[in-house]
Design a protein around this motif. Structure first.
Motif, PDB file in Angstrom:
ATOM      1  N   THR A  96      -6.574  61.037  26.897  1.00 32.93           N
ATOM      2  CA  THR A  96      -5.522  60.419  26.086  1.00 32.93           C
ATOM      3  C   THR A  96      -4.284  61.303  26.058  1.00 32.93           C
ATOM      4  OG1 THR A  96      -7.236  59.470  24.670  1.00 32.93           O
ATOM      5  CG2 THR A  96      -4.994  59.452  23.822  1.00 32.93           C
ATOM      6  N   VAL A  97      -3.149  60.732  26.383  1.00 33.27           N
ATOM      7  CA  VAL A  97      -1.889  61.461  26.318  1.00 33.27           C
ATOM      8  C   VAL A  97      -1.362  61.381  24.889  1.00 33.27           C
ATOM      9  CG1 VAL A  97       0.484  61.571  27.153  1.00 33.27           C
ATOM     10  CG2 VAL A  97      -1.356  60.950  28.729  1.00 33.27           C
ATOM     11  N   LEU A  98      -1.214  62.543  24.255  1.00 36.68           N
ATOM     12  CA  LEU A  98      -0.717  62.595  22.890  1.00 36.68           C
ATOM     13  C   LEU A  98       0.804  62.684  22.835  1.00 36.68           C
ATOM     14  CD1 LEU A  98      -3.266  65.112  21.332  1.00 36.68           C
ATOM     15  CD2 LEU A  98      -3.270  62.621  21.191  1.00 36.68           C
ATOM     16  N   ARG A  99       1.380  63.408  23.785  1.00 35.45           N
ATOM     17  CA  ARG A  99       2.831  63.603  23.805  1.00 35.45           C
ATOM     18  C   ARG A  99       3.262  63.867  25.233  1.00 35.45           C
ATOM     19  NH1 ARG A  99       6.252  68.273  23.206  1.00 35.45           N
ATOM     20  NH2 ARG A  99       4.375  69.528  23.169  1.00 35.45           N
ATOM     21  N   SER A 100       4.364  63.262  25.631  1.00 37.24           N
ATOM     22  CA  SER A 100       4.919  63.480  26.963  1.00 37.24           C
ATOM     23  C   SER A 100       6.438  63.582  26.834  1.00 37.24           C
ATOM     24  CB  SER A 100       4.542  62.318  27.885  1.00 37.24           C
ATOM     25  OG  SER A 100       5.089  62.518  29.160  1.00 37.24           O
ATOM     26  N   GLU A 101       7.003  64.682  27.336  1.00 36.97           N
ATOM     27  CA  GLU A 101       8.440  64.895  27.257  1.00 36.97           C
ATOM     28  C   GLU A 101       8.975  65.251  28.632  1.00 36.97           C
ATOM     29  OE1 GLU A 101       9.193  67.898  24.379  1.00 36.97           O
ATOM     30  OE2 GLU A 101       8.457  66.691  22.720  1.00 36.97           O
ATOM     31  N   ARG A 102      10.167  64.769  28.920  1.00 35.77           N
ATOM     32  CA  ARG A 102      10.820  65.079  30.185  1.00 35.77           C
ATOM     33  C   ARG A 102      12.233  65.552  29.888  1.00 35.77           C
ATOM     34  NH1 ARG A 102       8.140  60.692  30.403  1.00 35.77           N
ATOM     35  NH2 ARG A 102       6.489  60.353  31.885  1.00 35.77           N
ATOM     36  N   TYR A 103      12.677  66.523  30.670  1.00 36.45           N
ATOM     37  CA  TYR A 103      14.027  67.028  30.542  1.00 36.45           C
ATOM     38  C   TYR A 103      14.634  67.109  31.931  1.00 36.45           C
ATOM     39  CZ  TYR A 103      17.859  70.295  30.174  1.00 36.45           C
ATOM     40  OH  TYR A 103      19.084  70.875  30.269  1.00 36.45           O
ATOM     41  N   TYR A 104      15.847  66.632  32.063  1.00 32.88           N
ATOM     42  CA  TYR A 104      16.586  66.768  33.308  1.00 32.88           C
ATOM     43  C   TYR A 104      18.010  67.147  32.944  1.00 32.88           C
ATOM     44  CZ  TYR A 104      19.174  65.694  37.507  1.00 32.88           C
ATOM     45  OH  TYR A 104      19.999  65.795  38.592  1.00 32.88           O
ATOM     46  N   GLY A 105      18.515  68.155  33.581  1.00 33.83           N
ATOM     47  CA  GLY A 105      19.880  68.564  33.267  1.00 33.83           C
ATOM     48  C   GLY A 105      20.510  69.314  34.411  1.00 33.83           C
ATOM     49  N   VAL A 106      21.811  69.350  34.393  1.00 32.29           N
ATOM     50  CA  VAL A 106      22.585  70.090  35.375  1.00 32.29           C
ATOM     51  C   VAL A 106      23.436  71.099  34.627  1.00 32.29           C
ATOM     52  CG1 VAL A 106      24.353  69.951  37.157  1.00 32.29           C
ATOM     53  CG2 VAL A 106      22.644  68.151  36.972  1.00 32.29           C
TER      54      VAL A 106
END
Length: 150
Positions: A96-106
């Protein structure tokens, strides 16, 4: 005695009113909460620049970046460093996925030096999160060049 008297103007403070005078100070120590709480701060490209008679040596911090995500452009005496950052965090408990975060930046850092750079002899190297640029000085100008990072 009459020299010490001043005329009272009840509207004097309103005439000097500046609505944005303390606007920046109002948010200086404001605690952020909600969606941004607990996230790491977006990194900044910190530089060390040293100069000799022949060249400039620039060391830039780029922790966690991959070599292929770093781009350096030299145009005369202007140097631009561009780093793309991708980060994914996922917390699981079993399947079970409890939390998923993604970050993309330049992140981009552009600066100018006192002398034009000899882009034919310029070199860039990336190792252990540190980008090192060797930028030899030249007397005459030229066009922009993208450096190959080794």
């Amino acid at each position: 005695m009459a020299n010490n008297l001043t005329r009272f103007n009840p509207f004097g403070d309103l005439a000097r009113f500046d609505a944005f005078r303390d606007f920046e100070d109002m948010f200086k120590n404001f605690p952020l909460g909600g969606a941004s709480a607990g996230q790491a701060a977006v990194p900044r490209i910190n530089l060390d620049v040293s100069e000799s008679d022949q060249a400039y040596v620039v060391k830039a911090e780029a922790p966690g970046a991959k070599k292929e995500d770093v781009k350096v452009t030299v145009d005369g005496n202007a140097v631009t460093i561009r780093i793309e950052t991708r980060q994914e965090n996922q917390e699981k408990q079993g399947e079970t996925v409890l939390r998923s975060e993604r970050y993309y930046g330049v992140q981009t850092r552009r600066f100018t030096l006192a002398h034009d750079i000899d882009d034919a002899r310029a070199a860039a190297r990336y190792q252990d999160g540190i980008l090192e640029l060797t930028l030899p000085k030249k007397a005459d100008g030229g066009g922009a060049k993208v450096l190959q990072i080794t």
